[in-house]
Design a protein around this motif. Structure first.
Motif, PDB file in Angstrom:
ATOM      1  N   HIS A  46      -5.742  13.627   5.094  1.00 35.28           N
ATOM      2  CA  HIS A  46      -6.302  13.052   3.876  1.00 35.28           C
ATOM      3  C   HIS A  46      -7.774  12.815   4.186  1.00 35.28           C
ATOM      4  N   THR A  47      -8.628  13.573   3.559  1.00 30.67           N
ATOM      5  CA  THR A  47     -10.027  13.611   3.978  1.00 30.67           C
ATOM      6  C   THR A  47     -10.818  12.363   3.596  1.00 30.67           C
ATOM      7  N   THR A  48     -10.200  11.444   2.840  1.00 29.94           N
ATOM      8  CA  THR A  48     -10.864  10.178   2.524  1.00 29.94           C
ATOM      9  C   THR A  48     -10.377   9.053   3.428  1.00 29.94           C
ATOM     10  N   THR A  49      -9.071   8.928   3.590  1.00 30.97           N
ATOM     11  CA  THR A  49      -8.513   7.849   4.415  1.00 30.97           C
ATOM     12  C   THR A  49      -8.470   8.211   5.898  1.00 30.97           C
ATOM     13  N   GLY A  50      -8.446   9.518   6.210  1.00 34.25           N
ATOM     14  CA  GLY A  50      -8.353   9.962   7.593  1.00 34.25           C
ATOM     15  C   GLY A  50      -6.944   9.992   8.135  1.00 34.25           C
ATOM     16  N   ASP A  51      -5.949   9.688   7.303  1.00 38.75           N
ATOM     17  CA  ASP A  51      -4.566   9.708   7.768  1.00 38.75           C
ATOM     18  C   ASP A  51      -4.057  11.133   7.937  1.00 38.75           C
ATOM     19  N   LEU A  52      -3.062  11.287   8.810  1.00 41.94           N
ATOM     20  CA  LEU A  52      -2.462  12.581   9.117  1.00 41.94           C
ATOM     21  C   LEU A  52      -1.107  12.675   8.424  1.00 41.94           C
ATOM     22  N   TYR A  53      -0.890  13.772   7.724  1.00 44.15           N
ATOM     23  CA  TYR A  53       0.350  13.972   6.971  1.00 44.15           C
ATOM     24  C   TYR A  53       0.992  15.304   7.353  1.00 44.15           C
ATOM     25  N   VAL A  54       2.326  15.336   7.257  1.00 44.71           N
ATOM     26  CA  VAL A  54       3.084  16.574   7.442  1.00 44.71           C
ATOM     27  C   VAL A  54       4.056  16.718   6.281  1.00 44.71           C
ATOM     28  N   ALA A  55       4.580  17.919   6.111  1.00 44.32           N
ATOM     29  CA  ALA A  55       5.562  18.170   5.066  1.00 44.32           C
ATOM     30  C   ALA A  55       6.780  17.265   5.248  1.00 44.32           C
ATOM     31  N   ALA A  56       7.365  16.853   4.146  1.00 42.87           N
ATOM     32  CA  ALA A  56       8.587  16.051   4.212  1.00 42.87           C
ATOM     33  C   ALA A  56       9.800  16.948   4.454  1.00 42.87           C
ATOM     34  N   ALA A  76       5.795   6.440  -9.632  1.00 43.31           N
ATOM     35  CA  ALA A  76       4.837   5.822  -8.710  1.00 43.31           C
ATOM     36  C   ALA A  76       3.479   5.554  -9.346  1.00 43.31           C
ATOM     37  N   ASN A  77       3.440   5.355 -10.655  1.00 43.61           N
ATOM     38  CA  ASN A  77       2.172   5.191 -11.361  1.00 43.61           C
ATOM     39  C   ASN A  77       1.332   4.031 -10.852  1.00 43.61           C
ATOM     40  N   ASP A  78       1.970   2.967 -10.339  1.00 43.11           N
ATOM     41  CA  ASP A  78       1.218   1.792  -9.906  1.00 43.11           C
ATOM     42  C   ASP A  78       0.920   1.804  -8.410  1.00 43.11           C
ATOM     43  N   LYS A  79       1.105   2.950  -7.758  1.00 43.55           N
ATOM     44  CA  LYS A  79       0.931   3.027  -6.304  1.00 43.55           C
ATOM     45  C   LYS A  79      -0.097   4.099  -5.941  1.00 43.55           C
ATOM     46  N   LYS A  80      -1.228   4.056  -6.589  1.00 42.66           N
ATOM     47  CA  LYS A  80      -2.234   5.084  -6.390  1.00 42.66           C
ATOM     48  C   LYS A  80      -2.939   4.909  -5.048  1.00 42.66           C
ATOM     49  N   LEU A  81      -3.138   6.009  -4.349  1.00 41.57           N
ATOM     50  CA  LEU A  81      -3.966   6.046  -3.153  1.00 41.57           C
ATOM     51  C   LEU A  81      -5.321   6.654  -3.519  1.00 41.57           C
ATOM     52  N   SER A  82      -6.253   6.584  -2.602  1.00 40.23           N
ATOM     53  CA  SER A  82      -7.568   7.174  -2.849  1.00 40.23           C
ATOM     54  C   SER A  82      -7.447   8.683  -3.049  1.00 40.23           C
ATOM     55  N   ASP A  83      -8.246   9.235  -3.955  1.00 38.50           N
ATOM     56  CA  ASP A  83      -8.343  10.685  -4.067  1.00 38.50           C
ATOM     57  C   ASP A  83      -8.926  11.227  -2.770  1.00 38.50           C
ATOM     58  N   ASP A  84      -8.566  12.462  -2.418  1.00 41.58           N
ATOM     59  CA  ASP A  84      -9.199  13.062  -1.252  1.00 41.58           C
ATOM     60  C   ASP A  84     -10.501  13.744  -1.665  1.00 41.58           C
ATOM     61  N   TRP A  90      -3.504  11.190  -5.281  1.00 43.40           N
ATOM     62  CA  TRP A  90      -2.476  10.791  -4.325  1.00 43.40           C
ATOM     63  C   TRP A  90      -1.781   9.524  -4.783  1.00 43.40           C
ATOM     64  N   LYS A  91      -0.476   9.430  -4.466  1.00 44.10           N
ATOM     65  CA  LYS A  91       0.286   8.219  -4.731  1.00 44.10           C
ATOM     66  C   LYS A  91       1.188   7.904  -3.538  1.00 44.10           C
ATOM     67  N   GLN A  92       1.302   6.627  -3.251  1.00 47.13           N
ATOM     68  CA  GLN A  92       2.145   6.193  -2.138  1.00 47.13           C
ATOM     69  C   GLN A  92       3.568   5.966  -2.627  1.00 47.13           C
ATOM     70  N   ILE A  93       4.560   6.394  -1.833  1.00 47.12           N
ATOM     71  CA  ILE A  93       5.960   6.146  -2.129  1.00 47.12           C
ATOM     72  C   ILE A  93       6.660   5.736  -0.836  1.00 47.12           C
ATOM     73  N   PRO A 156       5.181  16.603  -1.547  1.00 48.56           N
ATOM     74  CA  PRO A 156       5.613  15.427  -0.791  1.00 48.56           C
ATOM     75  C   PRO A 156       5.221  15.528   0.683  1.00 48.56           C
ATOM     76  N   VAL A 157       4.721  14.433   1.249  1.00 47.81           N
ATOM     77  CA  VAL A 157       4.287  14.431   2.640  1.00 47.81           C
ATOM     78  C   VAL A 157       4.657  13.113   3.314  1.00 47.81           C
ATOM     79  N   LEU A 158       4.716  13.162   4.655  1.00 45.94           N
ATOM     80  CA  LEU A 158       5.007  11.999   5.476  1.00 45.94           C
ATOM     81  C   LEU A 158       3.762  11.607   6.262  1.00 45.94           C
ATOM     82  N   ASN A 159       3.508  10.310   6.354  1.00 49.65           N
ATOM     83  CA  ASN A 159       2.343   9.787   7.061  1.00 49.65           C
ATOM     84  C   ASN A 159       2.701   9.557   8.524  1.00 49.65           C
ATOM     85  N   LEU A 160       1.918  10.158   9.441  1.00 50.01           N
ATOM     86  CA  LEU A 160       2.129   9.969  10.872  1.00 50.01           C
ATOM     87  C   LEU A 160       0.987   9.188  11.516  1.00 50.01           C
ATOM     88  N   GLY A 161       0.256   8.419  10.714  1.00 53.32           N
ATOM     89  CA  GLY A 161      -0.804   7.601  11.277  1.00 53.32           C
ATOM     90  C   GLY A 161      -2.159   8.278  11.240  1.00 53.32           C
TER      91      GLY A 161
END
Length: 260
Positions: A46-56, A76-84, A90-93, A156-161
């Protein structure tokens, strides 16, 4: 133990693909490799937050799940993350929401990534060079959806930090999912014996290969790197257990199931 091979050949015509295709003779294709390694995924940032994601999902991540993913997106309308930086939404779930969709989620990974160093080229600009590999154990810390700018589909993606600080975004880490007694991974001297001769003769960049060992599981894997003349690079992982004639092959799967 029977010989099993997982092979995904890029959609192009080349001698490399032809030689690898010949390895399919008299082998059984499998979605997951036998032994502790179950999947290998290529990471995205995620080029804004710097987090690393992989396919779910694996080997299919969004294709065939479009309607279910659209429903999750609306929920997930109320769980918006920063745009990249590509202006993708992006939305968090919760990971559990994707587990319901896929039936299973790998939650423990070993992150293998190339370290890079900047070398002064003498003209004040410098260049990036490969400086070896590092390996870290990671756990899933969350999940997200993003609206793919290419086709508008929900991915869909998974956050690995956090993305490793000493790697290069365009090279990208590999996330090797694990299960069972699969601990204590370490990098060891390159073991080319895990790679079939027919394959070895067709690839280059041997200095960018690496072997991982899990001593407790008596398991080794060699990751190979191949660069095409077009500049595109592909990585594959060859794995073997404690049986001398056995190997399996996995090619990393990214979050998008196809290219636009």
């Amino acid at each position: 133990m029977s010989l099993k091979l997982r092979l995904l050949i890029p959609g192009r015509s080349n001698g490399f693909a032809g030689v690898l295709a010949s390895l399919l003779l008299a082998v059984t294709s499998t979605v997951r490799a036998d032994g502790p390694i179950s999947t290998v995924k290529s990471a995205m940032q995620h080029t804004t937050t710097g987090d690393l994601y992989v396919a779910a999902g694996y080997p299919v991540n969004h294709e065939g799940h479009e309607r279910a993913l659209d429903r999750l997106w609306e929920k997930a309308n109320d769980k918006k993350l920063s745009d990249d930086s590509y202006h993708q939404k992006w939305k968090q779930i919760e990971p559990a929401e994707l587990r319901t969709l896929f039936g299973h989620l790998d939650t423990h990974y070993y992150l293998l990534f190339p370290r890079v160093k900047r070398v002064d080229s003498g003209n004040g600009h410098g260049r990036i060079e490969f400086a070896g590999y590092s390996i870290e154990r990671r756990e899933v810390t969350g999940a997200a959806l993003f609206r793919w700018g290419c086709s508008g589909e929900v991915i869909p993606v998974l956050n690995l930090g956090a993305w490793p600080s000493d790697t290069y975004r365009e090279w990208g880490p590999l996330a090797i999912s694990i299960h069972g007694k699969f601990t204590g991974a370490r990098l060891v001297d390159l073991d080319k014996s895990l790679v079939p001769d027919a394959y070895t003769r067709q690839v280059d960049n041997t200095e960018q290969w690496v072997t991982i060992e899990w001593p407790d599981a008596k398991y080794r894997a060699t990751v190979t790197h191949h660069a095409f003349a077009t500049g595109e690079a592909f990585q594959h992982i060859f794995a073997t257990g404690d049986s001398p004639g056995y190997f399996s092959v996995l090619e990393p799967q990214g979050p998008m199931d196809y290219r636009c």
